[in-house]
Design a protein around this motif. Structure first.
Motif, PDB file in Angstrom:
ATOM      1  N   ASN A 289       1.849   6.296   8.605  1.00  0.00           N
ATOM      2  CA  ASN A 289       3.041   5.536   8.228  1.00  0.00           C
ATOM      3  C   ASN A 289       4.319   6.355   8.415  1.00  0.00           C
TER       4      ASN A 289
ATOM      5  N   ILE B 215      -3.049   4.922   4.920  1.00  0.00           N
ATOM      6  CA  ILE B 215      -3.086   3.796   5.869  1.00  0.00           C
ATOM      7  C   ILE B 215      -4.534   3.342   6.152  1.00  0.00           C
TER       8      ILE B 215
ATOM      9  N   ILE C 129       4.480  -1.030   9.849  1.00  0.00           N
ATOM     10  CA  ILE C 129       5.028   0.177  10.480  1.00  0.00           C
ATOM     11  C   ILE C 129       3.915   1.119  10.937  1.00  0.00           C
TER      12      ILE C 129
ATOM     13  N   LEU D 160       0.818  -1.214   0.000  1.00  0.00           N
ATOM     14  CA  LEU D 160       0.000   0.000   0.000  1.00  0.00           C
ATOM     15  C   LEU D 160       0.852   1.266   0.000  1.00  0.00           C
ATOM     16  N   CYS D 161       1.942   1.245   0.747  1.00  0.00           N
ATOM     17  CA  CYS D 161       2.797   2.435   0.736  1.00  0.00           C
ATOM     18  C   CYS D 161       4.237   2.032   0.484  1.00  0.00           C
TER      19      CYS D 161
HETATM   20  S1  SF4 Z   1       3.422   1.121   6.766  1.00  0.00           S
HETATM   21 FE1  SF4 Z   1       1.382   0.212   6.764  1.00  0.00          FE
HETATM   22  S2  SF4 Z   1       0.541   0.804   4.770  1.00  0.00           S
HETATM   23 FE2  SF4 Z   1       2.768   1.093   4.631  1.00  0.00          FE
HETATM   24  S3  SF4 Z   1       3.549  -0.853   3.786  1.00  0.00           S
HETATM   25 FE3  SF4 Z   1       3.674  -0.964   6.036  1.00  0.00          FE
HETATM   26  S4  SF4 Z   1       1.749  -1.986   6.615  1.00  0.00           S
HETATM   27 FE4  SF4 Z   1       1.461  -1.232   4.528  1.00  0.00          FE
END
Ligand code: SF4
Length: 346
Positions: free
Chosen positions: A83, A142, A33, A19-20
């Protein structure tokens, strides 16, 4: 529990969140994170779907977006979490809550803890006469599944969608926004990777990639830099930052230079609020780089709050704080010289 979008199953029950730009590899029982996405027996779940912690109506000028439906109001939502881990965060009590309560239940939702489905968010936005929904205050990436479901319904109801984001979306996340996201204000917090690493626990390059990706996708884009004395106000750095905006995006991208006030971990740092003259120096650097629309933020009443036509200097949008004093545009152009003023005006 709501299964996450945009992740891949890996060996040993691990999952890779896409996602990020952090791209967390998450073991069973662990969270990413951001602390709001959890691997349960090899399936990634979002812990914040349907759990808004706000639903308020506020002006678009507050986002800030100055060239997008001026004078309109936004139905603004957020969930807990982020994040990034910026020590100067102005909304740290909600963005950093899951990190401080690591592993605990993530609260939010309706007054009695019930889930708030996207349909209710959209109904509320319509009932409050808002033209769009803003995903803001914390980091929309997020809580993307929730935002995505709200955005889909909103578009079907004729509403627009706005992100206020740190720009750490993955390319896959940007792709999932296609046709749903109409405008964004992205923070470009610094032009130094060291700053992103030490102050935000992130990296610069993914933010630059997101800016380019959103601009190329035709999402109306404005950029904000919170100027912190001694941290990111070096004229050389600001020259590089504004040159990037001009060359890689466009001279017509509005740049908001915001005043910082001590918050969160910076409260005892000895770094005081940003002097107005520091902001004015940044504005001048932006103009010299070729940016046509530069604005001072968090300084209500400052001359630069209004929009002047770059062709003839006529004031085409007058502002004071979050109030619109006057809108003097004809079919999106300056009535004085006919120069088109970029933005979404109706
Ligand atoms: S910080 Fe959250 S949204 Fe970003 S990659 Fe990690 S788990 Fe996914």
């Amino acid at each position: 529990m709501h299964e996450a979008m945009l992740y891949q199953k890996q060996d040993q029950g691990r999952v890779r969140c896409q996602l990020c730009a952090h791209g967390c590899l998450i073991k069973p029982g662990d969270r990413g994170i951001c602390q709001v996405r959890e691997n349960q027996e090899g399936t990634l779940y979002t812990l914040v779907w349907g759990k808004p912690i706000s639903g308020s109506v506020d002006p678009i000028e507050k986002k800030p977006l100055f060239h997008f439906l001026p004078g309109s109001t936004s139905y603004s939502i957020a969930t807990l979490g982020c994040n990034f881990q910026c020590g100067f965060c102005q909304n740290w009590n909600i963005s950093q809550y899951p990190r401080q309560e690591k592993g605990g239940e993530i609260p939010g939702g309706g007054p009695h803890g019930e889930l708030v489905p996207p349909g209710r968010v959209v109904q509320e936005a319509l009932a409050q006469d808002c033209a769009y929904i803003s995903y803001t205050y914390t980091e929309p990436t997020i809580y993307f599944e929730y935002a995505h479901d709200c955005m889909e319904l909103a578009v079907r109801q004729g509403l627009k969608n706005v992100f206020v984001s740190n720009g750490y979306e993955s390319p896959q996340c940007l792709e999932a926004c296609r046709g749903l996201l109409h405008a964004a204000n992205i923070d470009l917090k610094s032009f130094r990777d060291e700053f992103y690493k030490s102050e935000c626990k992130a990296r610069l390059q993914p933010v630059l990639d997101t800016l380019k990706g959103m601009h190329a996708a035709g999402i109306w884009l404005e950029v904000t830099t919170l100027v912190i004395p001694g941290k990111n106000d070096d004229p050389g750095e600001l020259r590089e930052l504004t040159a990037f905006l001009v060359k890689e995006l466009s001279p017509e991208v509005p740049w908001h230079v915001s005043a910082y006030h001590p918050q969160y971990k910076y409260q005892d740092s000895g770094i005081g609020p940003t002097p107005v003259k520091t902001l004015e120096r940044a504005l001048e650097i932006g103009r010299q780089a070729g940016l046509l629309y530069v604005y001072a933020g968090n300084v209500p009443g400052h001359d630069s709050e209004s929009t002047a036509c770059p062709g003839c200097g006529r004031r085409v949008v007058g502002r004071r704080g979050y109030r619109i004093l006057g809108l003097d545009l004809k079919d999106g152009a300056c009535p004085g010289c006919g120069r088109p003023i970029p933005g979404v005006w109706a």
